[in-house]
Scaffold this motif. Structure first.
Motif, PDB file in Angstrom:
ATOM      1  N   MET A   1       1.012  -1.216  -0.209  1.00  0.00           N
ATOM      2  CA  MET A   1      -0.095   0.147   0.030  1.00  0.00           C
ATOM      3  C   MET A   1       0.892   1.153  -0.005  1.00  0.00           C
ATOM      4  O   MET A   1       0.651   2.376  -0.545  1.00  0.00           O
ATOM      5  CB  MET A   1      -0.861  -0.158   1.365  1.00  0.00           C
ATOM      6  N   ALA A   2       1.857   1.282   0.810  1.00  0.00           N
ATOM      7  CA  ALA A   2       2.686   2.552   0.690  1.00  0.00           C
ATOM      8  C   ALA A   2       3.657   2.760  -0.385  1.00  0.00           C
ATOM      9  O   ALA A   2       3.594   3.955  -1.053  1.00  0.00           O
ATOM     10  CB  ALA A   2       3.758   2.196   1.713  1.00  0.00           C
ATOM     11  N   ASP A   3       3.736   1.565  -1.153  1.00  0.00           N
ATOM     12  CA  ASP A   3       4.291   1.810  -2.706  1.00  0.00           C
ATOM     13  C   ASP A   3       3.304   2.376  -3.462  1.00  0.00           C
ATOM     14  O   ASP A   3       3.569   3.077  -4.320  1.00  0.00           O
ATOM     15  CB  ASP A   3       4.877   0.381  -3.336  1.00  0.00           C
ATOM     16  N   PHE A   4       2.009   1.923  -3.292  1.00  0.00           N
ATOM     17  CA  PHE A   4       1.004   2.637  -4.186  1.00  0.00           C
ATOM     18  C   PHE A   4       0.968   4.143  -3.913  1.00  0.00           C
ATOM     19  O   PHE A   4       1.054   4.842  -5.057  1.00  0.00           O
ATOM     20  CB  PHE A   4      -0.279   1.974  -4.167  1.00  0.00           C
ATOM     21  N   ARG A   5       0.678   4.688  -2.930  1.00  0.00           N
ATOM     22  CA  ARG A   5       0.523   5.888  -2.592  1.00  0.00           C
ATOM     23  C   ARG A   5       1.900   6.875  -2.945  1.00  0.00           C
ATOM     24  O   ARG A   5       1.873   8.107  -3.515  1.00  0.00           O
ATOM     25  CB  ARG A   5      -0.023   6.437  -1.100  1.00  0.00           C
ATOM     26  N   GLN A   6       3.162   6.062  -2.969  1.00  0.00           N
ATOM     27  CA  GLN A   6       4.347   6.917  -3.140  1.00  0.00           C
ATOM     28  C   GLN A   6       4.469   7.129  -4.669  1.00  0.00           C
ATOM     29  O   GLN A   6       5.101   8.013  -4.944  1.00  0.00           O
ATOM     30  CB  GLN A   6       5.722   6.052  -2.676  1.00  0.00           C
ATOM     31  N   LEU A 218      -3.321  -3.203   7.910  1.00  0.00           N
ATOM     32  CA  LEU A 218      -3.007  -1.860   7.316  1.00  0.00           C
ATOM     33  C   LEU A 218      -2.952  -0.902   8.384  1.00  0.00           C
ATOM     34  O   LEU A 218      -3.955  -0.640   8.949  1.00  0.00           O
ATOM     35  CB  LEU A 218      -4.013  -1.703   6.305  1.00  0.00           C
ATOM     36  N   ALA A 219      -1.981   0.134   8.401  1.00  0.00           N
ATOM     37  CA  ALA A 219      -2.056   0.708   9.481  1.00  0.00           C
ATOM     38  C   ALA A 219      -3.055   2.141   9.206  1.00  0.00           C
ATOM     39  O   ALA A 219      -3.457   2.317   7.984  1.00  0.00           O
ATOM     40  CB  ALA A 219      -0.394   1.800   9.259  1.00  0.00           C
ATOM     41  N   ASP A 220      -3.638   2.696  10.055  1.00  0.00           N
ATOM     42  CA  ASP A 220      -4.711   3.571   9.981  1.00  0.00           C
ATOM     43  C   ASP A 220      -4.478   4.712   9.263  1.00  0.00           C
ATOM     44  O   ASP A 220      -5.187   5.102   8.560  1.00  0.00           O
ATOM     45  CB  ASP A 220      -4.916   3.961  11.653  1.00  0.00           C
ATOM     46  N   GLN A 221      -3.233   5.252   9.180  1.00  0.00           N
ATOM     47  CA  GLN A 221      -2.902   6.227   8.429  1.00  0.00           C
ATOM     48  C   GLN A 221      -2.824   6.182   6.835  1.00  0.00           C
ATOM     49  O   GLN A 221      -3.193   6.682   6.400  1.00  0.00           O
ATOM     50  CB  GLN A 221      -1.145   6.928   8.949  1.00  0.00           C
ATOM     51  N   ALA A 271     -13.324   2.063   8.786  1.00  0.00           N
ATOM     52  CA  ALA A 271     -12.886   1.850  10.076  1.00  0.00           C
ATOM     53  C   ALA A 271     -11.669   2.349  10.387  1.00  0.00           C
ATOM     54  O   ALA A 271     -11.416   3.194  11.298  1.00  0.00           O
ATOM     55  CB  ALA A 271     -13.229   0.375  10.509  1.00  0.00           C
ATOM     56  N   ALA A 272     -10.671   1.857   9.560  1.00  0.00           N
ATOM     57  CA  ALA A 272      -9.175   1.995  10.207  1.00  0.00           C
ATOM     58  C   ALA A 272      -9.086   3.588   9.914  1.00  0.00           C
ATOM     59  O   ALA A 272      -8.413   4.414  10.619  1.00  0.00           O
ATOM     60  CB  ALA A 272      -8.178   1.287   9.411  1.00  0.00           C
ATOM     61  N   SER A 273      -9.624   4.271   8.708  1.00  0.00           N
ATOM     62  CA  SER A 273      -9.202   5.501   8.157  1.00  0.00           C
ATOM     63  C   SER A 273     -10.189   6.500   9.367  1.00  0.00           C
ATOM     64  O   SER A 273      -9.564   7.537   9.740  1.00  0.00           O
ATOM     65  CB  SER A 273      -9.543   5.874   6.943  1.00  0.00           C
ATOM     66  N   SER A 274     -11.240   6.065   9.723  1.00  0.00           N
ATOM     67  CA  SER A 274     -11.848   6.895  10.847  1.00  0.00           C
ATOM     68  C   SER A 274     -11.259   7.055  12.032  1.00  0.00           C
ATOM     69  O   SER A 274     -11.216   8.020  12.645  1.00  0.00           O
ATOM     70  CB  SER A 274     -13.254   6.404  10.849  1.00  0.00           C
ATOM     71  N   ARG A 275     -10.434   6.082  12.643  1.00  0.00           N
ATOM     72  CA  ARG A 275      -9.615   6.007  13.498  1.00  0.00           C
ATOM     73  C   ARG A 275      -8.832   6.743  13.577  1.00  0.00           C
ATOM     74  O   ARG A 275      -8.203   7.797  14.591  1.00  0.00           O
ATOM     75  CB  ARG A 275      -9.242   4.546  14.154  1.00  0.00           C
ATOM     76  N   MET A 280      -6.344  12.396  14.535  1.00  0.00           N
ATOM     77  CA  MET A 280      -5.412  13.615  13.936  1.00  0.00           C
ATOM     78  C   MET A 280      -6.265  15.085  13.538  1.00  0.00           C
ATOM     79  O   MET A 280      -5.744  15.794  13.366  1.00  0.00           O
ATOM     80  CB  MET A 280      -4.684  13.165  12.499  1.00  0.00           C
ATOM     81  N   LEU A 281      -7.429  14.915  13.552  1.00  0.00           N
ATOM     82  CA  LEU A 281      -8.383  15.884  13.048  1.00  0.00           C
ATOM     83  C   LEU A 281      -8.874  16.586  14.175  1.00  0.00           C
ATOM     84  O   LEU A 281      -9.412  16.107  15.129  1.00  0.00           O
ATOM     85  CB  LEU A 281      -9.609  15.332  11.883  1.00  0.00           C
ATOM     86  N   CYS A 282      -8.541  17.756  14.253  1.00  0.00           N
ATOM     87  CA  CYS A 282      -8.988  18.772  15.280  1.00  0.00           C
ATOM     88  C   CYS A 282      -9.319  20.283  14.853  1.00  0.00           C
ATOM     89  O   CYS A 282      -8.778  20.526  13.717  1.00  0.00           O
ATOM     90  CB  CYS A 282      -7.976  18.863  16.643  1.00  0.00           C
ATOM     91  N   VAL A 283      -9.947  21.164  15.674  1.00  0.00           N
ATOM     92  CA  VAL A 283     -10.005  22.370  15.343  1.00  0.00           C
ATOM     93  C   VAL A 283      -9.113  23.223  16.147  1.00  0.00           C
ATOM     94  O   VAL A 283      -8.319  22.804  16.945  1.00  0.00           O
ATOM     95  CB  VAL A 283     -11.555  22.665  15.587  1.00  0.00           C
ATOM     96  N   ALA A 284      -9.159  24.689  15.875  1.00  0.00           N
ATOM     97  CA  ALA A 284      -8.261  25.640  16.432  1.00  0.00           C
ATOM     98  C   ALA A 284      -8.026  25.400  17.942  1.00  0.00           C
ATOM     99  O   ALA A 284      -7.072  25.756  18.536  1.00  0.00           O
ATOM    100  CB  ALA A 284      -8.628  27.010  15.989  1.00  0.00           C
ATOM    101  N   ASP A 285      -9.083  25.348  18.696  1.00  0.00           N
ATOM    102  CA  ASP A 285      -9.119  25.195  20.016  1.00  0.00           C
ATOM    103  C   ASP A 285      -8.636  24.066  20.553  1.00  0.00           C
ATOM    104  O   ASP A 285      -8.715  23.791  21.954  1.00  0.00           O
ATOM    105  CB  ASP A 285     -10.468  25.655  20.675  1.00  0.00           C
ATOM    106  N   GLY A 286      -8.167  22.940  19.580  1.00  0.00           N
ATOM    107  CA  GLY A 286      -7.806  21.793  20.276  1.00  0.00           C
ATOM    108  C   GLY A 286      -8.767  20.450  20.347  1.00  0.00           C
ATOM    109  O   GLY A 286      -8.440  19.408  20.452  1.00  0.00           O
TER     110      GLY A 286
END
Length: 306
Positions: A1-6, A218-221, A271-275, A280-286
């Motif tokens: 998978m890493a090879d694909f996205r690279q 597959l790693a979540d990232q 499921a993995a991508s949502s984790r 990782m996803l946050c807004v400006a107030d944290g």
């Protein structure tokens, strides 16, 4: 998978649009710029490029800035939300819509300045319309009131008086030769078919690997990045696809194969991508926005387009 996205090379602004529609919108529609940078950096998009691309999207009125101290969130504008909502109806549908055998037409019957004419043309092409002779735009299933609302949202209110929306007469039998001729004149189906074929060639090995090794860790990232690239490529094709009824398409049309392939891969990555997004996803107030389950539901079997 890493090879694909690279091996992938993507345009930053277009990818950010995909990220907002697929990942940010179901989580409140806004994100801290630093969080967006962290999400996209693994795709070799550096901070400067992401900042420049976001500023351009603000200028184009896709996004707006919401400052908070020394930080800032970037949120979808009302027009941006409308664009995404309309696109999502097609991107995440399990099947192509049924056809009522009536063509939707928008005729240019009044005077338009050259720049305004080009803006109208681009806005309608973005919604999947084909063009006949430069003065007639055609679509098999668009909701005309929604199309006109979209033009209003694009700042084209002054152009509406020069446009005449119409329904063509009902076709009471199977598609006629005139329907086929209209399709051939209004759309380049060879180019679209080729794009779908390339999509299938690119992503079928990915699905094969996911199916071959059910225990693939597959790693979540990686799951998130692969999901983002998948939807990005699929979205770019659908922007050119009027979703013609099957009766008007060539034999062995690859569009439905691509749709089912996209759906199958997406569901396996969800499921993995949502984790990863939760982490990782946050807004400006944290704070971490809570995902809206009604917006996050993708490729439902009960989709109203099906």
């Amino acid at each position: 998978m890493a090879d694909f996205r690279q091996k992938r090379r993507v345009q930053a602004g277009s990818l950010i649009i995909t990220a907002f529609g697929d990942a940010v919108l179901p989580r409140g529609g806004k994100i801290w710029l630093g969080s967006l940078i962290r999400l996209l950096e693994p795709l070799d998009l550096n901070e400067r490029l992401i900042r420049t691309s976001v500023f351009r999207l603000v200028k184009e009125e896709w996004l707006r800035t919401e400052p908070l101290g020394r930080r800032a969130d970037y949120a979808l504008t009302a027009a941006g939300r409308r664009r995404f909502a309309e696109a999502a109806r097609h991107i995440y549908a399990s099947r192509a819509p049924l056809w009522d055998r009536r063509w939707r037409l928008i005729l240019v019957v009044g005077e338009l300045a050259p720049k305004e004419r080009e803006q109208v043309r681009n806005a309608l092409l973005w919604q999947g319309f084909g063009v006949l002779g430069g003065e007639c735009f055609v679509h098999p299933g668009a909701e005309l009131s929604t199309v006109l609302d979209a033009l209003l949202a694009e700042g084209l209110a002054d152009a509406l008086g020069a446009l005449l929306p119409l329904f063509a007469a009902d076709a009471r039998s199977a598609a006629s030769a005139s329907d086929a001729d209209l399709v051939a004149r209004a759309w380049n189906l060879d180019a679209l078919s080729g794009a779908y074929g390339h999509f299938v060639d690119r992503y079928q090995p990915v699905l094969d690997e996911l199916q071959r090794d059910a225990s693939l860790d597959l790693a979540d990232q990686d799951a998130f990045l692969l999901r983002l690239l998948l939807i990005h490529d699929y979205r770019r094709m659908l922007l050119r696809d009027p979703e013609l009824p099957e009766v008007l398409l060539p034999a062995q049309w690859p569009g439905q194969q691509a749709r089912l392939l996209c759906k199958e891969i997406y569901k396996r990555l969800e499921a993995a991508s949502s984790r990863h997004l939760d982490a990782m996803l946050c807004v400006a107030d944290g704070s971490v926005p809570v995902e809206d389950g009604t917006l996050a539901r993708r490729f439902s079997q009960d989709d109203p387009l099906a």
